[in-house]
Design a protein around this motif. Structure first.
Motif, PDB file in Angstrom:
ATOM      1  N   ARG A   9       7.873   8.472  -5.540  1.00 53.84           N
ATOM      2  CA  ARG A   9       6.817   8.176  -6.523  1.00 53.84           C
ATOM      3  C   ARG A   9       7.360   7.243  -7.592  1.00 53.84           C
ATOM      4  O   ARG A   9       6.731   6.260  -7.946  1.00 53.84           O
ATOM      5  CB  ARG A   9       6.356   9.486  -7.202  1.00 53.84           C
ATOM      6  CG  ARG A   9       5.327  10.227  -6.421  1.00 53.84           C
ATOM      7  CD  ARG A   9       4.396  11.055  -7.335  1.00 53.84           C
ATOM      8  NE  ARG A   9       3.545  11.866  -6.485  1.00 53.84           N
ATOM      9  CZ  ARG A   9       3.895  13.066  -6.007  1.00 53.84           C
ATOM     10  NH1 ARG A   9       5.046  13.613  -6.345  1.00 53.84           N
ATOM     11  NH2 ARG A   9       3.074  13.722  -5.210  1.00 53.84           N
ATOM     12  N   ARG A  30       0.846  -1.182   0.000  1.00 55.63           N
ATOM     13  CA  ARG A  30       0.000   0.000   0.000  1.00 55.63           C
ATOM     14  C   ARG A  30       0.894   1.249   0.000  1.00 55.63           C
ATOM     15  O   ARG A  30       1.501   1.576   1.006  1.00 55.63           O
ATOM     16  CB  ARG A  30      -0.859  -0.078   1.275  1.00 55.63           C
ATOM     17  CG  ARG A  30      -1.705   1.077   1.661  1.00 55.63           C
ATOM     18  CD  ARG A  30      -2.576   0.688   2.890  1.00 55.63           C
ATOM     19  NE  ARG A  30      -1.796   0.113   3.991  1.00 55.63           N
ATOM     20  CZ  ARG A  30      -1.193   0.838   4.957  1.00 55.63           C
ATOM     21  NH1 ARG A  30      -1.278   2.145   4.963  1.00 55.63           N
ATOM     22  NH2 ARG A  30      -0.532   0.240   5.921  1.00 55.63           N
ATOM     23  N   VAL A  35       5.406   6.032  -2.883  1.00 51.68           N
ATOM     24  CA  VAL A  35       4.351   7.027  -2.718  1.00 51.68           C
ATOM     25  C   VAL A  35       3.405   6.900  -3.917  1.00 51.68           C
ATOM     26  O   VAL A  35       3.858   6.673  -5.046  1.00 51.68           O
ATOM     27  CB  VAL A  35       4.965   8.449  -2.613  1.00 51.68           C
ATOM     28  CG1 VAL A  35       3.915   9.520  -2.877  1.00 51.68           C
ATOM     29  CG2 VAL A  35       5.600   8.642  -1.245  1.00 51.68           C
ATOM     30  N   ALA A  36       2.110   7.025  -3.628  1.00 53.85           N
ATOM     31  CA  ALA A  36       1.094   6.882  -4.677  1.00 53.85           C
ATOM     32  C   ALA A  36       1.281   7.941  -5.762  1.00 53.85           C
ATOM     33  O   ALA A  36       1.603   9.091  -5.453  1.00 53.85           O
ATOM     34  CB  ALA A  36      -0.292   6.994  -4.051  1.00 53.85           C
ATOM     35  N   LEU A  70       2.183   5.100   0.179  1.00 55.37           N
ATOM     36  CA  LEU A  70       1.763   6.184   1.073  1.00 55.37           C
ATOM     37  C   LEU A  70       1.277   7.387   0.281  1.00 55.37           C
ATOM     38  O   LEU A  70       1.652   7.548  -0.889  1.00 55.37           O
ATOM     39  CB  LEU A  70       2.951   6.612   1.947  1.00 55.37           C
ATOM     40  CG  LEU A  70       3.497   5.562   2.908  1.00 55.37           C
ATOM     41  CD1 LEU A  70       4.812   6.034   3.522  1.00 55.37           C
ATOM     42  CD2 LEU A  70       2.471   5.264   4.003  1.00 55.37           C
ATOM     43  N   SER A  71       0.483   8.236   0.924  1.00 59.99           N
ATOM     44  CA  SER A  71       0.128   9.507   0.277  1.00 59.99           C
ATOM     45  C   SER A  71       1.336  10.432   0.374  1.00 59.99           C
ATOM     46  O   SER A  71       2.180  10.279   1.272  1.00 59.99           O
ATOM     47  CB  SER A  71      -1.066  10.150   0.987  1.00 59.99           C
ATOM     48  OG  SER A  71      -0.663  10.649   2.248  1.00 59.99           O
ATOM     49  N   ALA A  72       1.399  11.373  -0.565  1.00 66.28           N
ATOM     50  CA  ALA A  72       2.535  12.303  -0.576  1.00 66.28           C
ATOM     51  C   ALA A  72       2.604  13.075   0.738  1.00 66.28           C
ATOM     52  O   ALA A  72       3.682  13.301   1.287  1.00 66.28           O
ATOM     53  CB  ALA A  72       2.398  13.263  -1.761  1.00 66.28           C
ATOM     54  N   ARG A  73       1.428  13.449   1.239  1.00 68.19           N
ATOM     55  CA  ARG A  73       1.360  14.231   2.470  1.00 68.19           C
ATOM     56  C   ARG A  73       1.958  13.458   3.652  1.00 68.19           C
ATOM     57  O   ARG A  73       2.802  13.965   4.395  1.00 68.19           O
ATOM     58  CB  ARG A  73      -0.116  14.591   2.734  1.00 68.19           C
ATOM     59  CG  ARG A  73      -0.398  15.309   4.028  1.00 68.19           C
ATOM     60  CD  ARG A  73       0.271  16.688   4.041  1.00 68.19           C
ATOM     61  NE  ARG A  73       0.159  17.299   5.355  1.00 68.19           N
ATOM     62  CZ  ARG A  73      -0.887  18.013   5.764  1.00 68.19           C
ATOM     63  NH1 ARG A  73      -1.909  18.214   4.938  1.00 68.19           N
ATOM     64  NH2 ARG A  73      -0.921  18.534   6.973  1.00 68.19           N
ATOM     65  N   ARG A  74       1.506  12.200   3.789  1.00 70.42           N
ATOM     66  CA  ARG A  74       1.959  11.357   4.897  1.00 70.42           C
ATOM     67  C   ARG A  74       3.472  11.144   4.812  1.00 70.42           C
ATOM     68  O   ARG A  74       4.187  11.248   5.804  1.00 70.42           O
ATOM     69  CB  ARG A  74       1.208  10.017   4.818  1.00 70.42           C
ATOM     70  CG  ARG A  74       1.595   8.990   5.859  1.00 70.42           C
ATOM     71  CD  ARG A  74       0.852   9.175   7.156  1.00 70.42           C
ATOM     72  NE  ARG A  74       1.047   8.022   8.047  1.00 70.42           N
ATOM     73  CZ  ARG A  74       1.451   8.134   9.303  1.00 70.42           C
ATOM     74  NH1 ARG A  74       1.664   9.322   9.827  1.00 70.42           N
ATOM     75  NH2 ARG A  74       1.612   7.074  10.057  1.00 70.42           N
TER      76      ARG A  74
END
Lengths: 316, 316
Positions: free
Chosen positions: A309, A260, A314-315, A262-266
Motif C-alpha cells: 500500500r 492500476r 495495492v490500492a 491491485l486490490s488487497a484481496r487479489r
C-alpha cells in the motif's frame, strides 16, 4: 551476423537422429498437454536405450522447464543437456536444476530438481536474439549481482559494456555466483537457496496479475524488495540510491509501477499462491542490507500488504 | 478379526483432514488420467504449506506408485508416507523409492526415485487380506530370500510358518535385505540394484503377454531364471532341486508354465520393452549361482530366446 550463425546452428540441429518441435510458452508447461507430448516423445525414444540417450533442450525457459521435467521422469531419469536460446534462460533458468509444469494456469505447481549434465552457451545463438530479450534477462543478472557482490560485480560496475555485450561477458561469473548458492542447498531444504528469490515474491504477483514477462516482473519485484529493505531499516537510503543508479546505468532498469494498483484481496491471494511461502500467513521475504548481503526474514502477509500500500502497488 | 480392525482402521483414516479416493489398478497410473487427478489433488492441497504437508498413500502397488509420483513432483516434492494394504506392496513395492506411471499401456515408462519418509506396516490391515493376496507376495519374498541368503533365510527354512504368518514374521528381514541392496545403488546407476530384478526380465514378459498379476508373473519368471541358471552352468542341479523344494514347501510356489507358448517375435518385443535393458540387443539378466549369490550378466536377446524355446515358453 545472426543469420549466418543461425544457418550453422540449424544444420547442427539436423545432425540429431530424433527431433521433436514444441511451441514455447506457458501453455507448453500445462499438465493437460503433457500426456500427449510424453506419448509422442516416448514413441520417439522407444528404440533408444535409457542408459545412453540424452535429451537436448534447445529453447528458452518454458522449453527448458518442460524438457527438463521430461528428462527427469522418463525411465526415471535420462541424460539432459540444456542449450538456452534466450538470455533469461542462459543467465538463470537453465542452471540450478529446477524443472516445472503448471496446473490449471498456476505456475510451477509440479516439478523436480534435476540439474542438467551440461549447459551449452552458444554465443551466436544468444547474440542473435532481439534486443527485447536482452531486457528480459537484466533483472536476473542484476539480482544475482546484488546477492553475490563479489569481485566480478566490481568489474561489472567499472567497465563500459552494456546490453548483450554486458550479458555475454558476465554470464560465467553470474552463473558461478548462482551455483555457489544452489550447491549449498540444491533441493531447497535448508532455506539457503531462498535468497535467490530476491525480487521474486512480489515479482510473481506482478507476473500473474499483469501478465508481464518473467524478466520484467522480476526487475520490478527487485525494486519493491529494495524499497521494502529501506523502509524496514535493513538498507541505508544512501546505499539504495547507489544501487538504483547501478540498476539504471548498467542494467537499463527503471521502476515502472503498474498504472492500476491491485486490490488487497487479489494481492494476498497471489502472494499465498507462491509455493515458497512458509507456514500459514508467514512468508519468507528476501531483503537486501547491502550489495552482497541478502537476508531471509519471515514476515506476515499483512506486513507485506502494508508495504505494498505504501509503495502504491495495492490500492489504499 | 479383520472386520473389527477394519473398522478401527477406517476411523483412523477419517482423522485426516483431506482425503482423496482413487480406484486402484494399472489404469490409475495411466499418464492420460493423471492431469485430472493432479488438478483435484492440488486443489485439495491449496491451503496447505508444502513444507509441512504429507501425502499418506494407503493402498497396494498401483496406489503407491501413483501417490509416490505425485508426492515426488508436487511443489517439487512433499513428505510421503506409505501404508501398504497388500502383502505385495508391504514386502516389496513400498520400499526402495521407485514411483511409476504408464504411457499408452506400457508400464512404468515415467517415474522418479523418491523414498517414502516412513512406511507403516499395519498388521490388522495386512492380516485382513484375502489368501489370494498372500500368494501374490510369495514370489517377491522368495526372490529376496534367494538373493540375500542371510541368517534370516535359514530361520525361514527351519520354522513351520506358512502363508500370512510366514509373511508377517519375515517382513522385516526381507525389507532389510532389499534395502541393503537399494542403499548401495539407490538410483540404479551402478547396476548393483539390478540384482533385485531376479525373475523380473521374463516375469514382465509373462505379465504383459498373459495379463497375469505381477506376483504370479514374478514367481514364474523366477522359475525361468533358475532353469536358465542351471542350463548356463551357473547353478548346480542339486542346488536347484533344493531351491525348488524350498519354493514349493515354504512359499507354495510351483512352476505353472503357460498353456500357449509365445511367438519368438512377441517374446523379443516384450523383452526389449523392458526398461532395464542395456544397449541394443544386450540384456542384463540376473542368474543365481546359489542361495545368496545372484549374478548380473549381459546376454543377447537371441540367447534368452533360445533358452525360452528350450523351456517351452516360446514356440519351437
Amino acid at each position: 551476423m545472426p543469420g549466418e550463425f543461425s544457418g550453422e546452428f540449424k544444420s547442427w540441429l539436423r545432425k540429431f537422429p530424433h527431433r521433436y518441435a514444441v511451441t514455447s510458452g506457458e501453455n507448453l508447461k500445462d499438465l493437460k498437454q503433457v500426456a500427449g507430448h510424453f506419448q509422442k516423445l516416448s514413441k520417439l525414444a522407444s528404440e533408444l536405450s535409457p542408459k545412453t540417450m540424452t535429451v537436448v533442450a534447445v529453447g528458452g525457459g518454458s522449453v527448458g522447464d518442460f524438457a527438463g521435467f521430461f528428462a527427469s521422469v522418463f525411465k526415471r531419469g535420462v541424460r539432459l543437456v540444456h542449450v538456452p536460446s534466450t538470455w533469461l534462460a542462459a543467465v538463470d533458468s537453465s542452471h540450478g536444476g529446477k524443472t516445472a509444469l503448471n496446473i490449471s494456469g498456476v505456475k510451477n505447481q509440479i516439478g523436480t530438481f534435476y540439474p542438467a549434465d551440461k549447459v551449452l552457451l552458444v554465443r551466436s545463438l544468444l547474440m542473435g536474439q532481439p534486443e527485447i530479450r536482452v531486457k528480459d534477462a537484466m533483472g536476473e543478472l542484476a539480482k544475482i549481482a546484488l546477492i553475490d557482490g563479489g569481485p566480478w560485480v566490481r568489474r561489472l560496475k567499472r567497465n563500459s559494456l552494456v546490453g548483450s555485450d554486458l550479458l555475454w561477458n558476465f554470464l560465467k561469473p553470474a552463473i558461478q555466483a548462482k551455483m555457489k548458492i544452489v550447491d549449498q542447498d540444491p533441493r531447497e531444504k535448508t532455506g539457503i537457496r531462498q535468497v535467490l528469490n530476491l525480487g521474486h515474491t512480489v515479482g510473481h504477483v506482478f507476473e500473474t496479475a499483469y501478465g508481464w514477462p518473467h524478466g520484467q516482473a522480476v526487475s520490478q519485484g527487485l525494486f519493491f524488495a529494495l524499497e521494502y529493505s529501506v523502509a524496514d531499516g535493513a538498507l541505508k537510503s544512501r546505499d539504495a540510491l547507489e544501487i538504483y543508479d547501478l540498476l539504471e546505468k548498467k542494467f537499463s532498469l527503471a521502476r515502472e509501477w503498474p498504472h492500476r494498483p491491485l486490490s488487497a484481496r487479489r494481492f494476498s491471494d497471489l502472494l499465498l499462491q507462491d509455493k515458497k511461502r512458509s507456514n500459514g500467513n508467514q512468508i519468507t521475504f528476501i531483503f537486501l542490507s547491502r550489495i552482497g548481503k541478502p537476508m531471509r526474514r519471515s514476515v506476515t502477509v499483512s506486513n507485506i500488504l502494508r508495504e505494498a500500500r505504501r509503495q502504491g502497488v495495492v490500492a489504499k
